[in-house]
Design an enzyme around this catalytic site. Structure first.
Site, PDB file in Angstrom:
ATOM      1  N   GLU A 202       0.109  -1.161   5.778  1.00 61.17           N
ATOM      2  CA  GLU A 202       1.212  -0.607   6.556  1.00 61.17           C
ATOM      3  C   GLU A 202       1.089   0.905   6.731  1.00 61.17           C
ATOM      4  OE1 GLU A 202       5.112   1.157   7.492  1.00 61.17           O
ATOM      5  OE2 GLU A 202       3.893   1.466   5.705  1.00 61.17           O
TER       6      GLU A 202
ATOM      7  N   ASP B 144       0.841  -1.196   0.000  1.00 65.25           N
ATOM      8  CA  ASP B 144       0.000   0.000   0.000  1.00 65.25           C
ATOM      9  C   ASP B 144       0.873   1.241   0.000  1.00 65.25           C
ATOM     10  OD1 ASP B 144       0.791  -0.706   2.648  1.00 65.25           O
ATOM     11  OD2 ASP B 144      -0.659   0.707   3.463  1.00 65.25           O
TER      12      ASP B 144
END
Length: 473
Positions: free
Chosen positions: A166, A101
């Protein structure tokens, strides 16, 4: 026995167009985990990476994390990609962690190019995720594929743990890893993370320590709704005035923290450790210019690095409830929440830091003497992390760096926090190596994020060399 990788490295150089194409595909997937409208893209990114790992023989599974509430909506969490490449009981096992991400990005934020289109310019690859962390994750893929193309038997089994949250706090991952302690994490001998950066732009380094973090919210209320500053200015106690005054009491002009008792918790600096800072290659002027500062609180190299890595720091992040848009809005806000965090180092304890900070805030508030309602509270926290630089995992990384770059890498700490590092270390009982691929000026999380072509290609070689070095670790 050391395997000659000269020909493989030359092939990696010649394979640049393919390396670039896969990064272009990855950057184009707008996997912004914090944006509910991009959640499907984030999930797609995990599936895209799964397909790539399966082409090199990785057995993959997707661990479901359920849902979360985000901006008033119930959205599905991206699954965690768990992959296993090799199961030879005579080999040790390396666990690789990375994230798929990215932070939000728009050209209107100040980018020179479209952030989700990979653009090559002046030896750099610009695009969101090119350096944090899609580029480094792809370096692992390219390294393994290069070995396979040349018939090189990898000396270790490899497991992958790749997540899609994350940048939004790794929601659900620690709990998943706790459940997987005796299954997926069983038998892990080494852990490696390539989600950090070189200290500068020329010399490689290995990271052996991270600061932890304690975040805080300071809420002040006193009136039932926002008020006209012309009608009510001067006749009420303004919450924003109170908050700004309280926040100003936390630090000095040279960034020293005023909260009593914090510095006393810091682990003593030995003479041997202090000496290591003398040999670290770090250009203070280059650092100052890279952030656009006219002057730093200190421009002594050793003092600056100690403050950046080995001492606590306090940073302000914003005020919720106060007007921040362009133009004017002449109102008195009724409720404001100040946000700041303290980066902590060994041997600071998050609970102790939280207690001392809240006590100090309440003391300062009493000195203010305002009748408004004051509510300080801790937010999330993470412990600091440090590892032995003479550990076999760390030494394998150092040999790999020297093999590729021709120089002994600097041993550094880093000022940021990667909480999952300590989670892996505690659950596996093994050491974690932070092996940076990107340069210090990659601008992760910022406008014009990039990955130098040279760092990207050499990163593939470094990770391959590291895998091979683990064979004798």
């Amino acid at each position: 026995m050391t395997v000659d990788l000269t020909n493989v490295f030359q092939q990696i150089d010649g394979d640049y167009d393919n390396l670039k194409e896969l990064l272009r595909e990855a950057v184009a997937i707008q996997s912004v985990s914090g944006d509910p409208s991009k959640r499907d893209e984030t999930i797609r990114m995990v599936h895209w990476m799964k397909e790539k790992l399966e082409t090199i023989g990785t057995i993959c599974e997707l661990a479901d994390l359920g849902t979360q509430e985000l901006e008033g909506k119930t959205v599905k969490l991206p699954p965690v990609l768990l992959g296993t490449l090799g199961s030879d009981k005579n080999k040790k096992t390396l666990l690789v962690y990375g994230h798929l991400d990215v932070q939000p990005a728009a050209k209107s934020d100040g980018w020179d190019t479209e952030p989700f289109e990979l653009v090559e310019k002046d030896g750099k690859l610009f695009g969101r995720g090119s350096s944090d962390d899609k580029g480094p994750v792809l370096c692992w893929f390219h390294a393994i594929r290069a070995a396979q193309k040349n018939g090189i038997d990898l000396p270790v089994n490899i497991k992958f743990c790749l997540e899609g949250m994350e940048e939004s706090g790794s929601v659900g991952l620690p709990e998943l890893l706790e459940r997987e302690k005796d299954r997926f994490l069983a038998g892990v001998d080494f852990v490696c993370i390539s989600d950090s950066y070189w200290l500068g732009t020329k010399k490689p380094c290995l990271t052996y320590g991270l600061r932890g973090i304690c975040s805080f919210f300071v809420e002040v209320t006193g009136i039932k709704q926002d008020l006209h500053s012309g009608v009510f200015g001067g006749v009420i106690h303004e919450p924003l005035q109170d908050l700004m005054w309280v926040m100003s009491q936390l630090t000095t002009v040279d960034n020293r923290i005023k909260i009593p008792g914090l510095y006393e918790q810091v682990a003593p600096l030995s003479a041997a450790e202090e000496k290591t800072y003398d040999d670290i290659e770090f250009d203070v002027a280059e650092f100052r210019d890279s952030v656009g500062a006219s002057k730093l609180p200190t421009e002594d190299k050793k003092t600056l690095l100690l403050r950046r890595w080995r001492e606590p720091s306090l940073a302000f992040h914003g005020i919720e409830g106060a007007f921040y848009g362009p133009g004017e809005k002449t109102v008195i806000p009724s409720k404001v929440i100040g946000k700041f965090s303290i980066r902590i180092v060994p041997d600071m304890d998050p609970e102790q830091v939280n207690r001392l900070t809240v006590e100090y805030l309440n003391k300062v508030w009493a000195e203010r003497g305002s009748p408004n309602v004051f509510k300080p509270r801790p937010g999330h926290s993470a412990k600091p992390w440090v590892v032995d630089v003479n550990d076999s995992n760390f030494l394998a990384g150092a040999r790999a760096m020297k093999r590729v770059h021709g120089v002994e890498p600097d041993r550094i700490r880093e000022g940021c926090s990667i909480p999952i590092t300590l989670t892996f270390q505690e659950l596996t009982g093994k050491s974690v190596l932070l092996l940076p691929i990107g340069a210090a000026d990659d601008m992760a999380h910022s406008q014009n994020e990039k990955n130098n072509i040279w760092n990207y290609v050499e990163g593939v070689k470094t990770l391959l060399a590291y895998i091979m070095e683990l064979g004798s670790a």
